[in-house]
Design a protein around this motif. Structure first.
Motif, PDB file in Angstrom:
ATOM      1  N   LEU A   1       0.824  -1.214   0.000  1.00 27.86           N
ATOM      2  CA  LEU A   1       0.000   0.000   0.000  1.00 27.86           C
ATOM      3  C   LEU A   1       0.857   1.263   0.000  1.00 27.86           C
ATOM      4  CD1 LEU A   1      -2.521   1.726   0.242  1.00 27.86           C
ATOM      5  CD2 LEU A   1      -2.677   1.061   2.664  1.00 27.86           C
ATOM      6  N   PRO A   2       1.750   1.462   0.976  1.00 29.46           N
ATOM      7  CA  PRO A   2       2.556   2.693   0.928  1.00 29.46           C
ATOM      8  C   PRO A   2       3.511   2.746  -0.256  1.00 29.46           C
ATOM      9  CG  PRO A   2       3.228   1.289   2.766  1.00 29.46           C
ATOM     10  CD  PRO A   2       1.967   0.713   2.222  1.00 29.46           C
ATOM     11  N   ALA A   3       4.029   1.594  -0.700  1.00 30.55           N
ATOM     12  CA  ALA A   3       4.883   1.602  -1.891  1.00 30.55           C
ATOM     13  C   ALA A   3       4.085   2.064  -3.107  1.00 30.55           C
ATOM     14  CB  ALA A   3       5.477   0.225  -2.137  1.00 30.55           C
ATOM     15  N   GLY A   4       2.825   1.640  -3.194  1.00 32.35           N
ATOM     16  CA  GLY A   4       1.967   2.100  -4.281  1.00 32.35           C
ATOM     17  C   GLY A   4       1.731   3.599  -4.221  1.00 32.35           C
ATOM     18  N   ILE A   5       1.560   4.129  -3.013  1.00 27.51           N
ATOM     19  CA  ILE A   5       1.399   5.577  -2.860  1.00 27.51           C
ATOM     20  C   ILE A   5       2.640   6.300  -3.357  1.00 27.51           C
ATOM     21  CG2 ILE A   5       1.215   7.432  -1.143  1.00 27.51           C
ATOM     22  CD1 ILE A   5      -0.526   5.474   0.530  1.00 27.51           C
ATOM     23  N   GLY A   6       3.828   5.803  -2.945  1.00 30.94           N
ATOM     24  CA  GLY A   6       5.063   6.433  -3.400  1.00 30.94           C
ATOM     25  C   GLY A   6       5.230   6.356  -4.895  1.00 30.94           C
ATOM     26  N   ALA A   7       4.861   5.215  -5.479  1.00 30.89           N
ATOM     27  CA  ALA A   7       4.959   5.064  -6.931  1.00 30.89           C
ATOM     28  C   ALA A   7       4.036   6.045  -7.644  1.00 30.89           C
ATOM     29  CB  ALA A   7       4.629   3.627  -7.328  1.00 30.89           C
ATOM     30  N   LYS A   8       2.839   6.233  -7.116  1.00 22.92           N
ATOM     31  CA  LYS A   8       1.883   7.149  -7.743  1.00 22.92           C
ATOM     32  C   LYS A   8       2.320   8.598  -7.587  1.00 22.92           C
ATOM     33  CE  LYS A   8      -1.999   7.744 -10.009  1.00 22.92           C
ATOM     34  NZ  LYS A   8      -2.152   7.250 -11.394  1.00 22.92           N
ATOM     35  N   VAL A   9       2.892   8.945  -6.432  1.00 22.92           N
ATOM     36  CA  VAL A   9       3.403  10.301  -6.247  1.00 22.92           C
ATOM     37  C   VAL A   9       4.523  10.582  -7.244  1.00 22.92           C
ATOM     38  CG1 VAL A   9       4.701  11.787  -4.651  1.00 22.92           C
ATOM     39  CG2 VAL A   9       2.720  10.511  -3.825  1.00 22.92           C
ATOM     40  N   GLY A  10       5.376   9.610  -7.457  1.00 26.20           N
ATOM     41  CA  GLY A  10       6.483   9.797  -8.392  1.00 26.20           C
ATOM     42  C   GLY A  10       6.090   9.698  -9.848  1.00 26.20           C
ATOM     43  N   ASN A  11       4.953   9.052 -10.117  1.00 25.13           N
ATOM     44  CA  ASN A  11       4.498   8.824 -11.496  1.00 25.13           C
ATOM     45  C   ASN A  11       2.998   9.117 -11.570  1.00 25.13           C
ATOM     46  OD1 ASN A  11       7.020   7.032 -12.622  1.00 25.13           O
ATOM     47  ND2 ASN A  11       6.529   6.476 -10.515  1.00 25.13           N
ATOM     48  N   PRO A  12       2.614  10.372 -11.409  1.00 26.93           N
ATOM     49  CA  PRO A  12       1.181  10.687 -11.291  1.00 26.93           C
ATOM     50  C   PRO A  12       0.345  10.324 -12.497  1.00 26.93           C
ATOM     51  CG  PRO A  12       2.496  12.684 -11.548  1.00 26.93           C
ATOM     52  CD  PRO A  12       3.458  11.564 -11.308  1.00 26.93           C
ATOM     53  N   ASP A  13       0.952  10.227 -13.680  1.00 24.24           N
ATOM     54  CA  ASP A  13       0.195   9.923 -14.892  1.00 24.24           C
ATOM     55  C   ASP A  13       0.231   8.442 -15.257  1.00 24.24           C
ATOM     56  OD1 ASP A  13      -0.427  12.633 -15.222  1.00 24.24           O
ATOM     57  OD2 ASP A  13       1.472  12.995 -16.257  1.00 24.24           O
ATOM     58  N   ARG A  14       0.802   7.632 -14.382  1.00 24.87           N
ATOM     59  CA  ARG A  14       0.926   6.206 -14.690  1.00 24.87           C
ATOM     60  C   ARG A  14      -0.034   5.404 -13.815  1.00 24.87           C
ATOM     61  NH1 ARG A  14       6.623   2.773 -14.795  1.00 24.87           N
ATOM     62  NH2 ARG A  14       5.716   0.870 -15.672  1.00 24.87           N
ATOM     63  N   PRO A  15      -0.702   4.379 -14.360  1.00 21.17           N
ATOM     64  CA  PRO A  15      -1.605   3.575 -13.545  1.00 21.17           C
ATOM     65  C   PRO A  15      -0.827   2.739 -12.523  1.00 21.17           C
ATOM     66  CG  PRO A  15      -1.383   2.624 -15.732  1.00 21.17           C
ATOM     67  CD  PRO A  15      -0.688   3.941 -15.773  1.00 21.17           C
TER      68      PRO A  15
ATOM     69  N   GLY B   1      -5.857  12.123  -2.851  1.00 21.02           N
ATOM     70  CA  GLY B   1      -6.832  12.095  -3.938  1.00 21.02           C
ATOM     71  C   GLY B   1      -6.316  11.410  -5.178  1.00 21.02           C
ATOM     72  N   ILE B   2      -5.615  10.297  -5.000  1.00 21.90           N
ATOM     73  CA  ILE B   2      -5.025   9.589  -6.137  1.00 21.90           C
ATOM     74  C   ILE B   2      -5.907   8.407  -6.537  1.00 21.90           C
ATOM     75  CG2 ILE B   2      -2.643  10.267  -5.713  1.00 21.90           C
ATOM     76  CD1 ILE B   2      -2.217   7.711  -4.162  1.00 21.90           C
ATOM     77  N   ALA B   3      -5.891   8.109  -7.823  1.00 23.84           N
ATOM     78  CA  ALA B   3      -6.596   6.919  -8.316  1.00 23.84           C
ATOM     79  C   ALA B   3      -5.717   5.712  -8.046  1.00 23.84           C
ATOM     80  CB  ALA B   3      -6.888   7.057  -9.803  1.00 23.84           C
ATOM     81  N   LEU B   4      -6.000   5.002  -6.982  1.00 24.23           N
ATOM     82  CA  LEU B   4      -5.178   3.865  -6.575  1.00 24.23           C
ATOM     83  C   LEU B   4      -6.085   2.711  -6.169  1.00 24.23           C
ATOM     84  CD1 LEU B   4      -2.291   2.777  -5.917  1.00 24.23           C
ATOM     85  CD2 LEU B   4      -2.709   3.533  -3.566  1.00 24.23           C
ATOM     86  N   PRO B   5      -6.267   1.708  -7.027  1.00 25.72           N
ATOM     87  CA  PRO B   5      -6.972   0.511  -6.582  1.00 25.72           C
ATOM     88  C   PRO B   5      -6.124  -0.210  -5.529  1.00 25.72           C
ATOM     89  CG  PRO B   5      -6.797   0.594  -8.989  1.00 25.72           C
ATOM     90  CD  PRO B   5      -5.874   1.632  -8.444  1.00 25.72           C
ATOM     91  N   VAL B   6      -6.714  -0.490  -4.388  1.00 32.20           N
ATOM     92  CA  VAL B   6      -6.035  -1.237  -3.322  1.00 32.20           C
ATOM     93  C   VAL B   6      -6.761  -2.569  -3.206  1.00 32.20           C
ATOM     94  CG1 VAL B   6      -5.313  -1.272  -0.913  1.00 32.20           C
ATOM     95  CG2 VAL B   6      -5.432   0.918  -2.155  1.00 32.20           C
ATOM     96  N   VAL B   7      -6.204  -3.591  -3.825  1.00 32.97           N
ATOM     97  CA  VAL B   7      -6.841  -4.904  -3.890  1.00 32.97           C
ATOM     98  C   VAL B   7      -6.390  -5.719  -2.682  1.00 32.97           C
ATOM     99  CG1 VAL B   7      -7.152  -6.996  -5.264  1.00 32.97           C
ATOM    100  CG2 VAL B   7      -6.855  -4.769  -6.408  1.00 32.97           C
ATOM    101  N   VAL B   8      -7.329  -6.011  -1.796  1.00 36.36           N
ATOM    102  CA  VAL B   8      -7.028  -6.788  -0.593  1.00 36.36           C
ATOM    103  C   VAL B   8      -7.623  -8.181  -0.772  1.00 36.36           C
ATOM    104  CG1 VAL B   8      -7.260  -6.957   1.902  1.00 36.36           C
ATOM    105  CG2 VAL B   8      -7.085  -4.699   0.816  1.00 36.36           C
ATOM    106  N   VAL B   9      -6.752  -9.171  -0.943  1.00 33.11           N
ATOM    107  CA  VAL B   9      -7.197 -10.544  -1.158  1.00 33.11           C
ATOM    108  C   VAL B   9      -7.277 -11.228   0.198  1.00 33.11           C
ATOM    109  CG1 VAL B   9      -6.754 -12.701  -2.371  1.00 33.11           C
ATOM    110  CG2 VAL B   9      -6.091 -10.526  -3.418  1.00 33.11           C
ATOM    111  N   ASP B  10      -8.468 -11.586   0.580  1.00 30.04           N
ATOM    112  CA  ASP B  10      -8.769 -12.054   1.943  1.00 30.04           C
ATOM    113  C   ASP B  10      -8.895 -13.571   1.964  1.00 30.04           C
ATOM    114  OD1 ASP B  10      -9.861 -12.630   4.408  1.00 30.04           O
ATOM    115  OD2 ASP B  10     -11.677 -11.423   4.139  1.00 30.04           O
ATOM    116  N   ASN B  11      -7.879 -14.234   2.506  1.00 28.89           N
ATOM    117  CA  ASN B  11      -7.958 -15.688   2.696  1.00 28.89           C
ATOM    118  C   ASN B  11      -7.932 -16.049   4.184  1.00 28.89           C
ATOM    119  OD1 ASN B  11      -5.260 -15.035   3.104  1.00 28.89           O
ATOM    120  ND2 ASN B  11      -4.484 -16.937   2.217  1.00 28.89           N
TER     121      ASN B  11
END
Length: 537
Positions: free
Chosen positions: A408-422, A446-456
């Motif tokens: 989750l936080p790595a995804g946030i950092g990736a989006k901050v660094g690459n705002p136009d990339r999915p 306010g970023i478009a970030l799908p956070v997929v939580v796979v619950d097993n």
């Protein structure tokens, strides 16, 4: 020389090294740093936990190729970030964690100062490449330049920079210290010639590509095509060669088909990889007597496997030189479909439980997606080998150190660094709880970030290990919260896809597509069929 406080000297030096964003949390002891961020053009992203700040800096660094910076306060805050530093060290990621330290004349035995820690440097030196402590304002710009030199020369590693509290507050003359650019390491000509001679006679070469080849994607492709060599990547090397390239077998270097491929190869070229047990789950590959190793790290060059030819140098420079040494050629036409099918069958058998999830994601994500994943079964048994990526540093995973809560936080950092990339974050229900507070960070951004939580229903891998050992299976199965509702509670969108009831993979595909187009993060709670306590999956 300019007269300024230690805090401003620090921020000015960071800005001089190109830092324009930092992740972190302000605290009593680091306010003199925070005071100057805006004036020097450094954007701050407030995480909800210092470990999250470290992981966000990591995701930023992996996907941008720049140093990621986290600013934390002393004592418990820095210790919270230490796990992220250890993960960055394991995965060769250049992050800089900045913190205050005890005053220069602090009593040796301590006196109960707020956040007092006996030896922060010793803690951080154990998990970082270095822990630096300037003792005057004049030293601060040099210390920052030294930190960047360590992080960006040779094998990338994290660094901790500690500035004493009193030095942050005092004023003094701060010199302008220019960044020191060491430049990439050129390979020895003799080693390149020896590698070229070995490969010139090869009839069945194979390339094993690691994270150290991220900046050499063009060269990896050219060498594979020149040799007609199949390419397998480690986790961190995933996407260096587009996985739909005719010679690409993708990631999953541990799979049985890859072992068979390496056994049949007459020369194996390993580029930028430790050939580490964290990638090779079932033991070392049979490379003795036929290994050409290309690496920037002289210690790593001799770790886990002894090369027949060792080419020490930057991956791009080394492969360029090797291509020049090989000259033009016409490799035999290679049909990779058989190996691709064998490897795909291995991956499907290993990750059978996650096939629907992987297929649903594959149908939803665009070609240039960044997958920020966690140490979850659905990731390392599912998307690692089953979901194709096509660009370097497009699959972020906490290898080696193997932390939880990274995605989750790595995804946030990736989006901050690459705002136009999915960007898509993918975690398990156990791991996400380690950093679930960062949903609030993502919502605030306010970023478009799908956070997929796979619950097993808990810690599935440990549940299986207990059962396989014949141990009592306990403490590993537990009900998850309603993650969709939790997301909505902190300002995200929330969707539930129950694959154990009436939900379908198509529902997951639609949810991810919608989330990629949303105006804020979306928590997608994927419920899997739940096991009973004591029953392995």
């Amino acid at each position: 020389m300019t007269v300024m406080t230690g805090g401003e000297a620090l921020v000015a030096a960071l800005a001089a090294h190109g830092v324009d964003v930092a992740f972190g949390i302000p605290g009593t002891h680091n306010l003199e740093i925070y005071r100057h961020l805006g004036a020097h053009g450094v954007r701050h992203v407030s995480t909800r936990h210092e470990q999250g700040a470290g992981y966000a800096a990591d995701g930023y660094a992996r996907t941008t190729g720049r140093v990621g910076v986290a600013i934390v306060t002393s004592g418990p805050a820095l210790l919270n970030a230490a796990t992220a530093v250890g993960q960055a060290y394991s995965d060769s990621v250049p992050i800089l964690v900045v913190s205050p330290g005890l005053p220069l004349r602090h009593p040796a035995a301590g006196n109960g100062l707020l956040h007092e820690t006996r030896d922060q440097q010793a803690v951080m030196a154990a998990v970082a490449a270095a822990s630096l402590r300037p003792t005057s304002v004049a030293e601060i710009p040099t210390a920052v330049a030294q930190a960047f030199s360590i992080m960006t020369s040779g094998r990338p590693r994290p660094v901790h920079l500690e500035v004493p509290l009193d030095v942050l507050a005092e004023s003094g003359e701060a010199p302008d210290v220019e960044p020191v650019a060491a430049g990439p390491l050129a390979p020895p000509a003799a080693a390149v010639a020896a590698a070229a001679a070995l490969l010139s006679d090869a009839s069945a070469p194979v390339l094993l590509v690691g994270g150290g080849a991220r900046t050499a994607a063009a060269q990896v492709r050219a060498l594979a095509e020149r040799l007609g060599a199949l390419v397998v990547t480690t986790t961190n090397g995933k996407g260096t060669l587009p996985e739909d390239h005719p010679l690409a077998l993708g990631a999953g270097i541990h799979l049985p088909a890859v072992r068979s491929l390496v056994e049949e190869a007459d020369v194996v070229v390993a580029v930028g990889t430790e050939l580490a047990p964290a990638d090779l789950w079932y033991g070392a590959l049979p490379v003795t007597g036929k290994l050409v190793r290309v690496d920037v790290d002289p210690v790593g060059m001799l770790t886990n496997a002894t090369p027949t030819v060792a080419v020490l140098g930057d991956a791009a420079l080394a492969l360029d030189a090797l291509l020049s040494g090989l000259g033009a050629g016409s490799p035999a036409a290679l049909d990779a479909s058989g190996w691709r099918e064998r490897k795909a069958k291995d991956a499907q058998a290993e990750g059978a439980e996650w096939l629907d999830v992987v297929a649903a994601l594959a149908a939803a994500v665009p070609r240039d997606v960044v997958m920020a994943t966690d140490n979850a079964m659905a990731c390392y048994l599912g998307t690692l080998a089953g979901l194709a990526t096509h660009t370097p540093a497009s699959y972020l995973f906490p290898t080696g150190f193997g932390t939880l809560g990274f995605g989750l936080p790595a995804g946030i950092g990736a989006k901050v660094g690459n705002p136009d990339r999915p960007v898509v974050a993918m975690l398990g229900d156990g791991g996400v709880m380690f950093t679930v507070a960062e949903l609030a960070t993502a919502a605030e951004l306010g970023i478009a970030l799908p956070v997929v939580v796979v619950d097993n229903s808990g810690y599935g891998e440990i549940r299986n290990e207990m059962a396989e050992r014949g141990d009592p299976v306990h403490a590993v199965t537990f009900p998850a919260p309603d993650f969709a509702a939790l997301g909505r509670a902190v300002g995200c969108l929330g969707v539930t896809v129950d694959l154990g009831a009436d939900g379908t993979p198509a529902d997951l595909t639609a949810a991810v597509r919608d989330a990629l187009a949303a105006e804020r993060p979306t928590v997608i709670h994927v419920r899997m069929p739940h096991p009973r306590e004591g029953v392995a999956r």
